[in-house]
Enzyme design. Structure first.
Site, PDB file in Angstrom:
ATOM      1  N   ASN A  64       0.866  -1.176   0.000  1.00 54.85           N
ATOM      2  CA  ASN A  64       0.000   0.000   0.000  1.00 54.85           C
ATOM      3  C   ASN A  64       0.909   1.234   0.000  1.00 54.85           C
ATOM      4  O   ASN A  64       1.523   1.533   1.013  1.00 54.85           O
ATOM      5  CB  ASN A  64      -0.887  -0.034   1.255  1.00 54.85           C
ATOM      6  CG  ASN A  64      -1.712   1.228   1.426  1.00 54.85           C
ATOM      7  OD1 ASN A  64      -1.783   2.066   0.523  1.00 54.85           O
ATOM      8  ND2 ASN A  64      -2.334   1.366   2.591  1.00 54.85           N
ATOM      9  N   TRP A  65       0.971   1.877  -1.143  1.00 53.49           N
ATOM     10  CA  TRP A  65       1.882   3.033  -1.247  1.00 53.49           C
ATOM     11  C   TRP A  65       1.326   4.279  -0.567  1.00 53.49           C
ATOM     12  O   TRP A  65       2.008   5.275  -0.465  1.00 53.49           O
ATOM     13  CB  TRP A  65       2.172   3.334  -2.728  1.00 53.49           C
ATOM     14  CG  TRP A  65       3.203   2.422  -3.326  1.00 53.49           C
ATOM     15  CD1 TRP A  65       3.680   1.250  -2.810  1.00 53.49           C
ATOM     16  CD2 TRP A  65       3.907   2.620  -4.568  1.00 53.49           C
ATOM     17  NE1 TRP A  65       4.629   0.714  -3.645  1.00 53.49           N
ATOM     18  CE2 TRP A  65       4.785   1.531  -4.742  1.00 53.49           C
ATOM     19  CE3 TRP A  65       3.867   3.602  -5.548  1.00 53.49           C
ATOM     20  CZ2 TRP A  65       5.621   1.405  -5.851  1.00 53.49           C
ATOM     21  CZ3 TRP A  65       4.697   3.481  -6.658  1.00 53.49           C
ATOM     22  CH2 TRP A  65       5.571   2.390  -6.800  1.00 53.49           C
ATOM     23  N   LYS A  66       0.053   4.262  -0.173  1.00 55.40           N
ATOM     24  CA  LYS A  66      -0.586   5.432   0.441  1.00 55.40           C
ATOM     25  C   LYS A  66      -0.378   6.652  -0.473  1.00 55.40           C
ATOM     26  O   LYS A  66      -0.350   6.499  -1.693  1.00 55.40           O
ATOM     27  CB  LYS A  66      -0.057   5.637   1.857  1.00 55.40           C
ATOM     28  CG  LYS A  66      -0.134   4.342   2.693  1.00 55.40           C
ATOM     29  CD  LYS A  66       0.165   4.504   4.130  1.00 55.40           C
ATOM     30  CE  LYS A  66       0.017   3.165   4.837  1.00 55.40           C
ATOM     31  NZ  LYS A  66       0.236   3.260   6.281  1.00 55.40           N
ATOM     32  N   GLY A  74       3.302   2.207  10.752  1.00 54.09           N
ATOM     33  CA  GLY A  74       4.311   3.263  10.604  1.00 54.09           C
ATOM     34  C   GLY A  74       5.101   3.570  11.855  1.00 54.09           C
ATOM     35  O   GLY A  74       5.779   4.596  11.927  1.00 54.09           O
ATOM     36  N   GLU A 126      -6.470   4.767   8.236  1.00 59.11           N
ATOM     37  CA  GLU A 126      -6.219   6.178   7.913  1.00 59.11           C
ATOM     38  C   GLU A 126      -7.449   6.809   7.275  1.00 59.11           C
ATOM     39  O   GLU A 126      -7.727   7.993   7.484  1.00 59.11           O
ATOM     40  CB  GLU A 126      -4.976   6.282   7.003  1.00 59.11           C
ATOM     41  CG  GLU A 126      -3.714   5.976   7.807  1.00 59.11           C
ATOM     42  CD  GLU A 126      -2.559   5.434   6.992  1.00 59.11           C
ATOM     43  OE1 GLU A 126      -2.592   5.477   5.753  1.00 59.11           O
ATOM     44  OE2 GLU A 126      -1.601   4.946   7.633  1.00 59.11           O
ATOM     45  N   GLY A 146       3.110  -1.187   4.190  1.00 61.99           N
ATOM     46  CA  GLY A 146       3.117   0.228   3.845  1.00 61.99           C
ATOM     47  C   GLY A 146       4.504   0.680   3.434  1.00 61.99           C
ATOM     48  O   GLY A 146       4.949   0.450   2.305  1.00 61.99           O
ATOM     49  N   GLY A 147       5.224   1.290   4.352  1.00 65.32           N
ATOM     50  CA  GLY A 147       6.520   1.912   4.050  1.00 65.32           C
ATOM     51  C   GLY A 147       7.485   0.997   3.315  1.00 65.32           C
ATOM     52  O   GLY A 147       8.166   1.433   2.367  1.00 65.32           O
ATOM     53  N   SER A 178       4.010  -2.257  10.205  1.00 73.01           N
ATOM     54  CA  SER A 178       5.464  -2.367  10.407  1.00 73.01           C
ATOM     55  C   SER A 178       6.034  -3.722   9.982  1.00 73.01           C
ATOM     56  O   SER A 178       6.946  -4.240  10.634  1.00 73.01           O
ATOM     57  CB  SER A 178       5.827  -2.043  11.863  1.00 73.01           C
ATOM     58  OG  SER A 178       5.512  -0.693  12.151  1.00 73.01           O
ATOM     59  N   GLU A 213      -4.836  -4.805  10.798  1.00 77.83           N
ATOM     60  CA  GLU A 213      -3.792  -3.795  10.960  1.00 77.83           C
ATOM     61  C   GLU A 213      -4.011  -3.050  12.271  1.00 77.83           C
ATOM     62  O   GLU A 213      -4.821  -2.104  12.324  1.00 77.83           O
ATOM     63  CB  GLU A 213      -3.831  -2.790   9.801  1.00 77.83           C
ATOM     64  CG  GLU A 213      -3.551  -3.402   8.445  1.00 77.83           C
ATOM     65  CD  GLU A 213      -2.995  -2.377   7.464  1.00 77.83           C
ATOM     66  OE1 GLU A 213      -2.006  -2.693   6.812  1.00 77.83           O
ATOM     67  OE2 GLU A 213      -3.540  -1.263   7.379  1.00 77.83           O
ATOM     68  N   HIS A 219      -9.279   1.280   5.397  1.00 70.73           N
ATOM     69  CA  HIS A 219      -7.986   1.449   6.057  1.00 70.73           C
ATOM     70  C   HIS A 219      -8.168   2.403   7.241  1.00 70.73           C
ATOM     71  O   HIS A 219      -8.955   3.348   7.175  1.00 70.73           O
ATOM     72  CB  HIS A 219      -6.963   2.005   5.056  1.00 70.73           C
ATOM     73  CG  HIS A 219      -5.568   1.938   5.582  1.00 70.73           C
ATOM     74  ND1 HIS A 219      -5.086   2.822   6.525  1.00 70.73           N
ATOM     75  CD2 HIS A 219      -4.560   1.066   5.331  1.00 70.73           C
ATOM     76  CE1 HIS A 219      -3.827   2.496   6.819  1.00 70.73           C
ATOM     77  NE2 HIS A 219      -3.487   1.431   6.105  1.00 70.73           N
TER      78      HIS A 219
HETATM   79  O1  LIG Z   1      -0.904   0.750   6.903  1.00 68.42           O
HETATM   80  C1  LIG Z   1      -0.178  -0.137   6.472  1.00 68.42           C
HETATM   81  C2  LIG Z   1      -0.492  -0.846   5.215  1.00 68.42           C
HETATM   82  O2  LIG Z   1      -1.793  -0.600   4.810  1.00 68.42           O
HETATM   83  C3  LIG Z   1       1.061  -0.515   7.178  1.00 68.42           C
HETATM   84  O3  LIG Z   1       1.970   0.533   7.066  1.00 68.42           O
HETATM   85  P1  LIG Z   1       3.501   0.296   7.530  1.00 68.42           P
HETATM   86  O4  LIG Z   1       3.958  -1.006   6.897  1.00 68.42           O
HETATM   87  O5  LIG Z   1       4.233   1.492   7.006  1.00 68.42           O
HETATM   88  O6  LIG Z   1       3.486   0.195   9.018  1.00 68.42           O
END
Ligand SMILES: O=C(CO)COP(=O)(O)O
Length: 242
Positions: A8-10, A169, A97, A222-223, A201, A163, A95
């Site tokens: 997920n590149w956000k 993050g 967020e 994510g990251g 993470s 999640e 999600h």
């Molecule tokens: O929100 C995430 C994937 O949707 C997880 O993010 P991180 O891997 O950066 O913690």
């Protein structure tokens, strides 16, 4: 169950980020992973180009959100049908967020998941507790309520991503026992064909042990999905784990 490793590149990535997709595909050269699914969900601005350019490659392209309706007066929104038309295979919905930034309720998330199915795509429905809820011993209750409210009642394929909000993050992850407890719980509450992803993470250094937990059928990253050098080892960590 075939694992799904999803990135997920956000809100990250300009056109130049295609070099990371190309680097990832090069790493798969000669050994396209047919024993697991690999998905990248870039920003909507990149989705159509990536989907058409890399359609025959080892990876699939997905979206990060959609509107519940097919079309209409919803400025700035994108329907699941439009995402299907652009070449998406999956759509992330709910999600944390989006639940936090856009006030999305379980009911909204369910209507988006239904829209994704209506468009012939697979929804990745996210659930997870906050730190306060975990510390109060309410993680299973909270996630159980989110599941009951957000999952469409359907026999069609869905994916559920656990999640924990506090793990996103932050570099923090639940213990393997806590991940296992939650995923056993998710398994008991979802149709048998549902892949259950862990997200929060996930890194090259912890992917193998997390993916080895019973009822963890993949990861939502994510990251560490933004760089091919980080994402590739996570994809590789899923080999032979399920
Ligand atoms: O929100 C995430 C994937 O949707 C997880 O993010 P991180 O891997 O950066 O913690």
């Amino acid at each position: 169950m075939k694992p799904l490793i999803a990135g997920n590149w956000k809100m990250n990535g300009l056109q130049a980020a295609r070099c990371e997709i190309e680097a990832l595909i090069r790493k798969f050269a000669g050994s396209a992973p047919d024993d697991r699914d690999v998905l990248i969900c870039p920003p909507a601005t990149l989705l159509a180009n990536f989907a058409s350019e890399y359609a025959d490659e080892a990876i699939q392209i997905g979206a990060q959100d959609c509107h519940a309706e097919t079309s209409g007066a919803h400025t700035g929104d994108i329907s699941a049908e439009m995402l299907a038309d652009a070449g998406a295979a999956y759509v992330i919905v709910g999600h944390s967020e989006r639940r936090a930034d856009h006030g999305e309720t379980d009911q909204v998330v369910m209507s988006k998941a239904q829209a994704v199915l209506r468009a012939g795509l697979t929804p990745i429905i996210c659930v997870g507790e906050t730190r306060e809820q975990r510390e109060a011993g309410k993680a299973l209750d909270v996630v159980g309520t989110q599941l009951a409210g957000s999952l469409p009642k359907t026999g069609e394929e869905i994916v559920v991503a656990y999640e924990p909000v506090w793990a996103i993050g932050t570099g923090l992850t639940p213990t393997l026992e806590d991940i296992g407890e939650m995923h056993d719980f998710l398994r008991s509450k979802t149709p048998v064909n549902t892949r259950l992803l862990y997200g929060g993470s996930v890194k090259p250094g912890n992917a193998k042990e997390i993916l080895a937990v019973t009822n963890v059928n993949g990861a939502l990253v994510g990251g560490a999905s933004l760089k091919a050098d980080d994402f590739y080892p996570i994809v590789q960590a899923s080999t032979g784990q399920m």
